[in-house]
Scaffold this active site. Structure first.
Site, PDB file in Angstrom:
ATOM      1  N   GLY A 152      18.850 -19.218  16.538  1.00 47.91           N
ATOM      2  CA  GLY A 152      18.712 -19.952  17.786  1.00 47.91           C
ATOM      3  C   GLY A 152      20.005 -20.645  18.172  1.00 47.91           C
ATOM      4  O   GLY A 152      21.080 -20.284  17.703  1.00 47.91           O
ATOM      5  N   GLY A 153      19.876 -21.655  19.017  1.00 47.43           N
ATOM      6  CA  GLY A 153      21.064 -22.339  19.525  1.00 47.43           C
ATOM      7  C   GLY A 153      21.577 -23.453  18.617  1.00 47.43           C
ATOM      8  O   GLY A 153      22.576 -24.085  18.926  1.00 47.43           O
ATOM      9  N   ASP A 176     -16.688  11.630   1.965  1.00 52.76           N
ATOM     10  CA  ASP A 176     -15.761  12.730   2.242  1.00 52.76           C
ATOM     11  C   ASP A 176     -15.906  13.066   3.726  1.00 52.76           C
ATOM     12  O   ASP A 176     -16.867  13.727   4.132  1.00 52.76           O
ATOM     13  CB  ASP A 176     -16.106  13.943   1.363  1.00 52.76           C
ATOM     14  CG  ASP A 176     -15.203  15.131   1.675  1.00 52.76           C
ATOM     15  OD1 ASP A 176     -14.319  15.004   2.548  1.00 52.76           O
ATOM     16  OD2 ASP A 176     -15.387  16.187   1.039  1.00 52.76           O
ATOM     17  N   TYR A 199       6.660   4.208   6.391  1.00 52.80           N
ATOM     18  CA  TYR A 199       6.327   3.092   5.508  1.00 52.80           C
ATOM     19  C   TYR A 199       7.139   1.865   5.937  1.00 52.80           C
ATOM     20  O   TYR A 199       8.083   1.969   6.732  1.00 52.80           O
ATOM     21  CB  TYR A 199       6.644   3.447   4.046  1.00 52.80           C
ATOM     22  CG  TYR A 199       5.616   4.374   3.419  1.00 52.80           C
ATOM     23  CD1 TYR A 199       4.374   3.896   3.027  1.00 52.80           C
ATOM     24  CD2 TYR A 199       5.896   5.725   3.235  1.00 52.80           C
ATOM     25  CE1 TYR A 199       3.429   4.745   2.456  1.00 52.80           C
ATOM     26  CE2 TYR A 199       4.962   6.574   2.662  1.00 52.80           C
ATOM     27  CZ  TYR A 199       3.725   6.079   2.271  1.00 52.80           C
ATOM     28  OH  TYR A 199       2.790   6.911   1.711  1.00 52.80           O
ATOM     29  N   GLU A 200       6.780   0.737   5.343  1.00 55.05           N
ATOM     30  CA  GLU A 200       7.377  -0.560   5.667  1.00 55.05           C
ATOM     31  C   GLU A 200       8.879  -0.516   5.985  1.00 55.05           C
ATOM     32  O   GLU A 200       9.328  -0.882   7.065  1.00 55.05           O
ATOM     33  CB  GLU A 200       7.119  -1.514   4.491  1.00 55.05           C
ATOM     34  CG  GLU A 200       7.855  -2.828   4.549  1.00 55.05           C
ATOM     35  CD  GLU A 200       7.379  -3.737   5.660  1.00 55.05           C
ATOM     36  OE1 GLU A 200       6.172  -3.922   5.810  1.00 55.05           O
ATOM     37  OE2 GLU A 200       8.241  -4.274   6.387  1.00 55.05           O
ATOM     38  N   GLN A 236      -1.106  -0.717   3.522  1.00 52.82           N
ATOM     39  CA  GLN A 236      -0.957  -2.132   3.874  1.00 52.82           C
ATOM     40  C   GLN A 236      -1.186  -2.505   5.338  1.00 52.82           C
ATOM     41  O   GLN A 236      -1.850  -3.503   5.630  1.00 52.82           O
ATOM     42  CB  GLN A 236       0.446  -2.619   3.458  1.00 52.82           C
ATOM     43  CG  GLN A 236       0.615  -4.109   3.630  1.00 52.82           C
ATOM     44  CD  GLN A 236       1.994  -4.648   3.331  1.00 52.82           C
ATOM     45  OE1 GLN A 236       2.315  -5.746   3.730  1.00 52.82           O
ATOM     46  NE2 GLN A 236       2.830  -3.908   2.640  1.00 52.82           N
ATOM     47  N   ASP A 268       4.632  -3.556   8.010  1.00 53.03           N
ATOM     48  CA  ASP A 268       3.218  -3.307   7.709  1.00 53.03           C
ATOM     49  C   ASP A 268       2.333  -4.471   8.144  1.00 53.03           C
ATOM     50  O   ASP A 268       1.513  -4.347   9.051  1.00 53.03           O
ATOM     51  CB  ASP A 268       3.041  -3.103   6.198  1.00 53.03           C
ATOM     52  CG  ASP A 268       3.412  -1.683   5.776  1.00 53.03           C
ATOM     53  OD1 ASP A 268       3.400  -0.791   6.630  1.00 53.03           O
ATOM     54  OD2 ASP A 268       3.694  -1.474   4.591  1.00 53.03           O
TER      55      ASP A 268
HETATM   56  N1  COA Z   1     -12.274  11.998   3.200  1.00 50.05           N
HETATM   57  C1  COA Z   1     -11.567  13.141   3.318  1.00 50.05           C
HETATM   58  N2  COA Z   1     -10.256  13.165   3.645  1.00 50.05           N
HETATM   59  C2  COA Z   1      -9.657  11.981   3.842  1.00 50.05           C
HETATM   60  C3  COA Z   1     -10.340  10.755   3.738  1.00 50.05           C
HETATM   61  C4  COA Z   1     -11.713  10.799   3.395  1.00 50.05           C
HETATM   62  N3  COA Z   1     -12.446   9.682   3.264  1.00 50.05           N
HETATM   63  N4  COA Z   1      -9.467   9.760   3.986  1.00 50.05           N
HETATM   64  C5  COA Z   1      -8.273  10.342   4.238  1.00 50.05           C
HETATM   65  N5  COA Z   1      -8.386  11.669   4.172  1.00 50.05           N
HETATM   66  C6  COA Z   1      -7.344  12.679   4.393  1.00 50.05           C
HETATM   67  C7  COA Z   1      -6.770  12.626   5.784  1.00 50.05           C
HETATM   68  O1  COA Z   1      -7.638  13.220   6.688  1.00 50.05           O
HETATM   69  C8  COA Z   1      -5.471  13.385   5.593  1.00 50.05           C
HETATM   70  O2  COA Z   1      -5.736  14.757   5.595  1.00 50.05           O
HETATM   71  P1  COA Z   1      -4.859  15.842   6.453  1.00 50.05           P
HETATM   72  O3  COA Z   1      -3.429  15.582   6.066  1.00 50.05           O
HETATM   73  O4  COA Z   1      -5.373  17.139   5.973  1.00 50.05           O
HETATM   74  O5  COA Z   1      -5.091  15.599   7.879  1.00 50.05           O
HETATM   75  C9  COA Z   1      -5.094  13.029   4.159  1.00 50.05           C
HETATM   76  O6  COA Z   1      -6.234  12.402   3.586  1.00 50.05           O
HETATM   77  C10 COA Z   1      -3.904  12.117   3.971  1.00 50.05           C
HETATM   78  O7  COA Z   1      -3.812  11.129   4.962  1.00 50.05           O
HETATM   79  P2  COA Z   1      -2.396  10.546   5.375  1.00 50.05           P
HETATM   80  O8  COA Z   1      -2.581   9.437   6.325  1.00 50.05           O
HETATM   81  O9  COA Z   1      -1.510  11.660   5.818  1.00 50.05           O
HETATM   82  O10 COA Z   1      -1.865   9.939   3.978  1.00 50.05           O
HETATM   83  P3  COA Z   1      -0.447  10.104   3.293  1.00 50.05           P
HETATM   84  O11 COA Z   1      -0.573   9.446   1.970  1.00 50.05           O
HETATM   85  O12 COA Z   1       0.056  11.478   3.302  1.00 50.05           O
HETATM   86  O13 COA Z   1       0.528   9.225   4.233  1.00 50.05           O
HETATM   87  C11 COA Z   1       1.232   7.212   5.353  1.00 50.05           C
HETATM   88  C12 COA Z   1       0.530   7.827   4.142  1.00 50.05           C
HETATM   89  C13 COA Z   1       1.070   5.710   5.264  1.00 50.05           C
HETATM   90  C14 COA Z   1       2.717   7.568   5.328  1.00 50.05           C
HETATM   91  C15 COA Z   1       0.605   7.761   6.642  1.00 50.05           C
HETATM   92  O14 COA Z   1      -0.778   7.537   6.587  1.00 50.05           O
HETATM   93  C16 COA Z   1       1.162   7.140   7.912  1.00 50.05           C
HETATM   94  O15 COA Z   1       2.266   7.455   8.363  1.00 50.05           O
HETATM   95  N6  COA Z   1       0.374   6.263   8.535  1.00 50.05           N
HETATM   96  C17 COA Z   1       0.734   5.630   9.799  1.00 50.05           C
HETATM   97  C18 COA Z   1       1.768   4.563   9.627  1.00 50.05           C
HETATM   98  C19 COA Z   1       1.361   3.513   8.636  1.00 50.05           C
HETATM   99  O16 COA Z   1       0.355   2.880   8.735  1.00 50.05           O
HETATM  100  N7  COA Z   1       2.267   3.303   7.681  1.00 50.05           N
HETATM  101  C20 COA Z   1       2.209   2.149   6.816  1.00 50.05           C
HETATM  102  C21 COA Z   1       1.334   2.269   5.691  1.00 50.05           C
HETATM  103  S1  COA Z   1       1.320   0.709   4.892  1.00 50.05           S
END
Ligand code: COA
Length: 482
Positions: free
Chosen positions: A302-303, A128, A193-194, A72, A223
């Site tokens: 607020g006030g 990829d 997350y959020e 998000q 988010d």
């Molecule tokens: N091709 C190949 N690999 C890909 C890819 C693509 N097109 N797109 C993503 N990936 C891989 C990433 O490189 C990562 O690999 P790694 O862990 O080996 O480095 C993997 O997919 C997962 O990415 P990640 O961001 O860790 O996803 P997640 O589902 O584990 O975590 C969140 C999700 C949201 C918790 C995390 O991304 C996060 O903390 N983000 C920052 C804060 C944020 O925006 N949070 C709010 C989300 S609404």
């Protein structure tokens, strides 16, 4: 008229001076004048367009975004940029895509509303990024885009091989913008997350009722709020690039974004050192304050004291309520309206400080009046005499509100597999950059188009990329058409 004379005289004198100087040493003087640096950006912008407002393109026309966002926060940011005219190319993992495509699905095998409502006006390419051919495409994308936006877990972009140094070497003009859960510090490696952000940013500890647990809010301030902050950062970085010629990194931590939106609560934290917060209803109830800002229920931030009051029908309708603000300048009008004219002169009620310890009783009394009217009747009666009130509108009422449809804040969008659905349009209205909300892309729908038309790979190169599996299977939309 009298004021204009000296101005004309001055300009005549100035032009005489130029002529005089020019007749002596024309070339060097003109050169020196041209070399003077403009002091404001106003001196650098072109002449005003002669086209009608709304007919001369979009604010971010010509800006291309490499959109590496998911879920998000990041997608909110890039969707705003797309609405403002940027060409947003969303990179998605082959076969999977943004995880939200399949989350909270209401219609089987169709992109969820979670995804479609956060990815309007974008193009999708499957890639990829961890494959050799995928990196070749990414390099070309970096060289052809103005900003890369990502919200992966900390370190993920670096692990892919897309370090800032590498990106900057490929394209020094590239802005690299990231959402992370926390800024540098003890929690920077955490996934967020959020609701984690709402809790860590001070929102949850200050939301809810004093005698209840902390509460998260339905507004996605962690988010969507952070995405909004990031969008501003990107636009500013692009603006600075006009002067410096180089890109920069933009970081918005969700904790920071939430805390920014909770600014007034940090204000109150510091006020606590100087005595009780007398606009909080707990002050009127003689309940001592602790060391930290307490939850304040529906007290106004607020006030001007405010509270949510029942309206006619509250027994069966969970949204038959109104937010009522006892704004000081209209206190006498409130007294008249609710049938308490004696409060206008009663020393216990006439002045704001006298009312503070009695707020509970005052709002209970006003509620006796609001309960005899619907929230819309209260709204009409109060607004007629400038008393600020806010009806508690349900999502159903908002979805059906004609004025929001008229302004494009609520829009109906058509989608090839889902059909028609409602979405929230662009809340930022620019008079010369009109937003048209278009549907979200199917997974990999624009892979071919982007490889050939944007990145100018030859047919042989595209065949090689595809054969390597870097773009995954043939895009669904094409398959359906064949
Ligand atoms: N091709 C190949 N690999 C890909 C890819 C693509 N097109 N797109 C993503 N990936 C891989 C990433 O490189 C990562 O690999 P790694 O862990 O080996 O480095 C993997 O997919 C997962 O990415 P990640 O961001 O860790 O996803 P997640 O589902 O584990 O975590 C969140 C999700 C949201 C918790 C995390 O991304 C996060 O903390 N983000 C920052 C804060 C944020 O925006 N949070 C709010 C989300 S609404």
């Amino acid at each position: 008229m009298a004021k204009k004379k000296p101005a004309r005289a001055k300009s005549k004198a100035a032009s005489r001076k130029v002529v005089k100087l020019a007749s002596r040493k024309p070339a060097p003087k003109l050169k020196a004048k041209a070399a003077v640096k403009p002091k404001t950006t106003g001196n650098r912008v072109p002449k005003p367009s002669s086209k009608p407002f709304g007919k001369d393109g979009k604010a971010l026309d010509g800006i291309r975004i490499l959109d590496f966002t998911h879920v998000q926060s990041g997608p909110t940011c890039t969707q705003l940029l797309a609405w403002l005219g940027a060409d947003v190319i969303k990179i998605e993992r082959p076969g999977v895509g943004d995880i939200t495509r399949g989350q909270l699905q209401d219609v089987p095998n169709v992109d969820s509303l979670y995804f479609t409502m956060l990815n309007h006006n974008k193009r999708s390419i499957t890639l990829d990024s961890k494959s050799k051919q995928g990196m070749k495409v990414l390099e070309r994308l970096v060289k052809n885009c103005d900003a890369l936006v990502e919200n992966f877990a900390p370190g993920a972009l670096d692990r892919m091989g897309l370090t800032w140094e590498r990106i900057h070497a490929w394209n020094p003009r590239m802005v690299v913008a990231s959402v992370k859960g926390f800024g540098p510090g003890p929690y920077e490696e955490c996934k967020v997350y959020e609701n984690v952000a709402q809790c860590a940013g001070g929102s949850a500890s200050t939301t809810g009722f004093r005698d209840g647990p902390p509460l998260v809010t339905g507004a996605q301030i962690g988010d969507s709020g952070t995405g909004l902050h990031l969008a501003l950062g990107i636009v500013c970085a692009l603006f600075q690039r006009n002067r410096t010629g180089r890109g920069q990194r933009v970081l918005t931590a969700m904790q920071d974004g939430v805390l920014n939106l909770c600014r007034v609560k940090l204000r109150d934290q510091q006020r606590l050192a100087h005595g009780p917060l007398n606009e909080y209803s707990q002050y009127g109830e003689n309940i001592p304050f602790g060391e930290a800002v307490p939850r304040a229920g529906n007290d106004s931030g607020g006030g001007q004291p405010g509270w949510i009051l029942k309206c006619k029908g509250w027994e069966t309708d969970p949204d038959a309520y109104i937010y009522f603000i006892t704004q000081a300048p209209v206190w006498e009008k409130i007294c008249e309206l609710i049938g308490k004219p004696e409060w206008k002169t009663d020393p216990d009620y006439a002045k704001p400080p006298a009312r503070l310890p009695r707020l509970k009783h005052i709002f209970n009394t006003i509620e006796q009046w609001t309960m005899t009217k619907t929230k819309f009747e209260v709204m009409e009666l109060c607004n007629a005499v400038d008393i600020p009130v806010g009806p508690i509108l349900s999502m159903k009422e908002l979805a059906e509100e004609p004025s929001l449809r008229a302004t494009g804040t609520i829009v109906e969008v058509d989608h090839p597999t889902r059909g028609k659905y409602l979405s929230v349009g662009n809340p930022i209205k620019l008079s010369d950059s009109i937003t048209e909300v278009t549907r979200s892309p199917l997974l990999g729908e624009h892979t071919n188009e982007i490889l050939s038309k944007v990145l100018k790979f030859t047919p042989a190169e595209i065949a090689e990329i595809k054969a390597s599996g870097a773009t995954g299977e043939a895009p669904k939309a094409k398959m359906a058409a064949e």
